[in-house]
Design a protein around this motif. Structure first.
Motif, short mmCIF file in Angstrom:
data_model
loop_
_atom_site.label_atom_id
_atom_site.label_comp_id
_atom_site.label_asym_id
_atom_site.label_seq_id
_atom_site.Cartn_x
_atom_site.Cartn_y
_atom_site.Cartn_z
N GLN A 115 53.88 38.67 43.87
CA GLN A 115 52.42 38.75 43.96
C GLN A 115 51.83 39.93 43.18
OE1 GLN A 115 54.80 39.63 46.14
NE2 GLN A 115 53.93 39.55 48.19
N VAL A 116 52.70 40.69 42.49
CA VAL A 116 52.23 41.87 41.75
C VAL A 116 52.09 41.57 40.25
CG1 VAL A 116 52.83 44.23 41.05
CG2 VAL A 116 53.15 43.51 43.42
N GLU A 117 50.91 41.93 39.70
CA GLU A 117 50.68 41.86 38.25
C GLU A 117 50.46 43.27 37.75
OE1 GLU A 117 47.42 39.31 37.16
OE2 GLU A 117 48.31 37.62 38.24
N VAL A 118 50.77 43.52 36.50
CA VAL A 118 50.62 44.87 35.95
C VAL A 118 49.74 44.81 34.70
CG1 VAL A 118 51.89 46.92 35.17
CG2 VAL A 118 52.97 45.35 36.79
N LYS A 119 48.69 45.62 34.68
CA LYS A 119 47.74 45.60 33.56
C LYS A 119 47.31 47.01 33.22
CE LYS A 119 45.92 41.05 34.59
NZ LYS A 119 44.81 40.17 34.83
N SER A 120 46.70 47.17 32.05
CA SER A 120 46.10 48.47 31.72
C SER A 120 44.60 48.26 31.55
CB SER A 120 46.71 49.05 30.45
OG SER A 120 46.38 48.24 29.36
N TYR A 121 43.86 49.36 31.68
CA TYR A 121 42.41 49.27 31.50
C TYR A 121 41.87 50.61 31.03
CZ TYR A 121 41.68 51.94 35.82
OH TYR A 121 41.67 52.94 36.76
N THR A 122 40.68 50.55 30.45
CA THR A 122 39.96 51.78 30.12
C THR A 122 38.60 51.68 30.81
OG1 THR A 122 39.13 50.72 28.14
CG2 THR A 122 41.02 52.17 27.85
N GLY A 123 37.95 52.79 30.94
CA GLY A 123 36.60 52.77 31.53
C GLY A 123 36.64 52.91 33.04
N LEU A 124 35.56 52.50 33.69
CA LEU A 124 35.43 52.69 35.13
C LEU A 124 36.35 51.75 35.91
CD1 LEU A 124 31.58 53.03 35.80
CD2 LEU A 124 33.33 54.80 36.04
N THR A 125 37.04 52.32 36.90
CA THR A 125 37.95 51.52 37.73
C THR A 125 37.19 50.41 38.46
OG1 THR A 125 39.34 53.46 38.06
CG2 THR A 125 39.60 51.68 39.63
N ILE A 126 36.01 50.76 38.97
CA ILE A 126 35.24 49.79 39.76
C ILE A 126 34.82 48.58 38.89
CG2 ILE A 126 32.92 50.82 39.52
CD1 ILE A 126 34.41 49.75 42.86
N ALA A 127 34.54 48.86 37.60
CA ALA A 127 34.17 47.78 36.68
C ALA A 127 35.38 46.88 36.43
CB ALA A 127 33.65 48.36 35.37
N PHE A 128 36.56 47.50 36.34
CA PHE A 128 37.79 46.73 36.13
C PHE A 128 38.06 45.83 37.35
CE2 PHE A 128 42.44 46.28 36.56
CZ PHE A 128 42.71 45.60 35.39
N CYS A 129 37.83 46.36 38.55
CA CYS A 129 38.04 45.56 39.78
C CYS A 129 37.15 44.32 39.74
CB CYS A 129 37.71 46.38 41.03
SG CYS A 129 38.83 47.75 41.33
N GLN A 130 35.90 44.54 39.39
CA GLN A 130 34.93 43.42 39.35
C GLN A 130 35.37 42.38 38.32
OE1 GLN A 130 30.88 44.62 38.74
NE2 GLN A 130 30.11 42.59 39.28
N GLU A 131 35.75 42.87 37.16
CA GLU A 131 36.20 41.99 36.07
C GLU A 131 37.40 41.13 36.51
OE1 GLU A 131 36.61 44.55 32.51
OE2 GLU A 131 38.51 43.44 32.27
N GLN A 132 38.25 41.70 37.35
CA GLN A 132 39.47 40.99 37.80
C GLN A 132 39.23 40.13 39.03
OE1 GLN A 132 42.52 41.14 36.14
NE2 GLN A 132 41.28 42.22 34.61
N GLY A 133 38.01 40.16 39.55
CA GLY A 133 37.70 39.39 40.76
C GLY A 133 38.35 39.97 42.00
N ALA A 134 38.58 41.28 42.00
CA ALA A 134 39.23 41.93 43.16
C ALA A 134 38.17 42.49 44.10
CB ALA A 134 40.14 43.05 42.68
N ALA A 135 38.30 42.17 45.38
CA ALA A 135 37.35 42.69 46.38
C ALA A 135 37.87 43.97 47.02
CB ALA A 135 37.09 41.63 47.44
N PHE A 136 39.11 44.36 46.68
CA PHE A 136 39.72 45.54 47.30
C PHE A 136 40.32 46.47 46.25
CE2 PHE A 136 39.86 41.98 50.20
CZ PHE A 136 39.24 42.51 51.32
N LEU A 137 40.14 47.76 46.50
CA LEU A 137 40.69 48.80 45.63
C LEU A 137 41.61 49.65 46.51
CD1 LEU A 137 38.32 51.11 43.48
CD2 LEU A 137 40.56 51.79 44.29
N ILE A 138 42.86 49.75 46.13
CA ILE A 138 43.82 50.48 46.97
C ILE A 138 44.05 51.88 46.44
CG2 ILE A 138 46.25 50.55 47.72
CD1 ILE A 138 46.11 47.45 47.32
N ARG A 139 44.11 52.84 47.34
CA ARG A 139 44.53 54.20 46.98
C ARG A 139 45.53 54.67 48.02
NH1 ARG A 139 43.98 56.12 42.06
NH2 ARG A 139 43.40 58.21 42.68
#
Ligand code: ADP
Length: 152
Positions: free
Chosen positions: A64-88
């Motif tokens: 169930q794990v995918e691995v990707k890279s991104y630049t810019g705001l984390t929250i924008a990346f979450c939205q782009e990926q259709g993720a409703a949760f951000l884990i820390r």
């Protein structure tokens, strides 16, 4: 609806502490996107490609794990990926102080995305990529702190 979470970080390099959090997240969510954030002006020890490769190998047992890279705001990346949760991951109260202000800022920017904090297992709560990089720089034995895939 599939529950998707993004676990963002520098992962420079991935540590056993990160992997512990990823494994916990994989039990809670249908899809976990481990996201290597990078920007041109932040120096890193390892290339993005190398960091992605080590995470992929370390998570090969977690379908169930995918691995990707991104630049810019984390929250924008979450939205782009259709993720409703951000884990820390949280190691200590210090982590919490820092993470809380980031989570509040993210909530202001996008109220639909919930930050979920997962507590480090006690045996991993002293590991950080910063310490691992320091051990590597001084040619110490870093193997106890990182997954077996991290080799160079
Ligand atoms: P960042 O630069 O975004 O903090 P890191 O790669 O250092 O990226 O950390 C990514 C996430 O993993 C953060 O939420 C951090 O708190 C968490 N983390 C790092 N080390 C550990 C650990 N040993 N145990 C639990 N969580 C950890």
């Amino acid at each position: 609806m599939l529950k998707t979470a993004v676990f963002p970080g520098s992962f420079d390099p991935i540590t056993n502490g990160h992997l512990d959090i990823i494994q916990k997240a994989a039990q809670l969510f249908d899809k976990v996107i481990v996201a290597v954030g990078h920007n041109a002006d932040k120096a890193s020890m390892f290339s993005v490609e190398q960091r992605l490769e080590w995470i992929k190998q370390s998570c090969a047992h977690l379908p169930q794990v995918e691995v990707k890279s991104y630049t810019g705001l984390t929250i924008a990346f979450c939205q782009e990926q259709g993720a409703a949760f951000l884990i820390r991951g949280l190691r200590s109260g210090l982590d919490f102080e820092y993470e809380q202000s980031i989570a509040f800022a993210n909530k202001e920017m996008n109220a639909q995305i919930e930050t979920v904090f997962l507590l480090s297992s006690p045996s991993y709560s002293n590991i950080s990529s910063t310490i691992v990089r320091d051990v590597i720089k001084h040619k110490g034995n870093y193997k106890a702190f990182v997954p077996a895939a991290v080799q160079f």
